[in-house]
Design an enzyme around this catalytic site. Sequence first.
Site, short mmCIF file in Angstrom:
data_model
loop_
_atom_site.label_atom_id
_atom_site.label_comp_id
_atom_site.label_asym_id
_atom_site.label_seq_id
_atom_site.Cartn_x
_atom_site.Cartn_y
_atom_site.Cartn_z
CG ASN A 137 -2.01 0.94 1.25
OD1 ASN A 137 -2.60 1.19 2.29
ND2 ASN A 137 -2.35 1.54 0.12
CG ASN A 177 -8.31 8.52 -0.40
OD1 ASN A 177 -7.67 7.69 0.23
ND2 ASN A 177 -9.43 9.05 0.07
CB CYS A 196 -3.86 5.48 5.60
SG CYS A 196 -2.98 4.23 4.64
CG ASN A 244 -10.86 4.77 7.08
OD1 ASN A 244 -10.97 3.72 7.70
ND2 ASN A 244 -9.77 5.07 6.42
CG HIS A 280 -13.25 -0.18 6.86
ND1 HIS A 280 -12.38 -0.45 5.84
CD2 HIS A 280 -12.65 0.74 7.65
CE1 HIS A 280 -11.29 0.28 6.01
NE2 HIS A 280 -11.43 1.01 7.09
CD GLU A 326 -7.25 1.54 0.66
OE1 GLU A 326 -7.35 2.60 1.29
OE2 GLU A 326 -6.17 0.94 0.50
NE ARG A 327 -13.44 6.89 2.57
CZ ARG A 327 -13.95 7.69 3.49
NH1 ARG A 327 -15.19 8.12 3.37
NH2 ARG A 327 -13.25 8.05 4.53
CB CYS A 342 -6.78 -1.43 3.21
SG CYS A 342 -7.74 -0.19 4.12
CB THR A 370 -8.36 1.37 8.44
OG1 THR A 370 -8.52 1.62 7.03
CG2 THR A 370 -7.49 2.45 9.06
N GLY A 371 -8.61 -1.48 6.88
CA GLY A 371 -9.46 -2.54 6.35
C GLY A 371 -9.14 -3.89 6.96
#
Length: 298
Positions: free
Chosen positions: A11, A62, A71, A160, A162, A212-213, A221, A223-224
Amino acid sequence: MKFTKMHGCGNDYVYVDCFHETVNNPEEVAKFVSDRHFGIGSDGLILICPSKVADVEMVMFNADGSRGEMCGNGVRCVGKYAYDFGLVKKEEITVETLAGIKTLKLSLKDGKVDQVRVDMGAPIFDARKVPVTFPEGEMINQPMEVDDTIYHVTCLSMGNPHCVTFLEQDIRQLDLEKIGPEFEYHETFPKRVNTEFANVIDRKHIRMRVWERGSGETLACGTGACATAVAAIVNGLCEDTVELELLGGTLTITYDKGANTVYMTGPATTVFSGEVFPPKDFENEHDVKIYSKDKKKK
């Protein structure tokens, strides 16, 4: 503009030291540097700025120029940059983000940061705060129709928004370029959403892909990964510590239910440093936003 390219599990972001550099119109600069043909190539732009409440501040954009709250892979790289380039000289530091102040524990190898453990804070399930347009308080393992298919989703915020869905089919075969935007722009998500598609391998291992948006599919990701691990745990699918296998590497996620906080541990890597010259017209925008040591407009 001097920069350093770094990545966490693939990433990748362009990092700018705003203790020493000034960035005009970072939204446009983010789009410029992220272009993998005409720019540097990255998932976005991260500015490392002075902070009045923490050791440093992370300001994230982003690839499409939109501002991101947080992030996980990016904040690990911020910690590595801050230590390796001498902005801080301690092995536990704090980073200000739009999702709050994050505490990082740095692990060193040969005098440089190799791994970073981040206290990511508490997961948020309150539908209004994620946010999702769901009539009940929490959207956990709920059916949702996307592109004529019913998915069971768990929605939460890790700084953020998810949306996590666990699938029986092999996620490596998914056409994310098609289904990813359908989730991102679904009417359920007023601020758009990051979507994680996951296979539970066993109670300690999960395979995950992410849309990711603002950036599309990325190799990882942070946080994902946290959201996916927490979703698996609250749905009874995994133990409280789980390995997340991402396209770009592996992250270890622990959900401490007693403290109601999530810990993420993973690598941070410096790729190269250089200098880039964004188009001059970025400097002539009206009401330009500037990030630098002397002046920060938000």
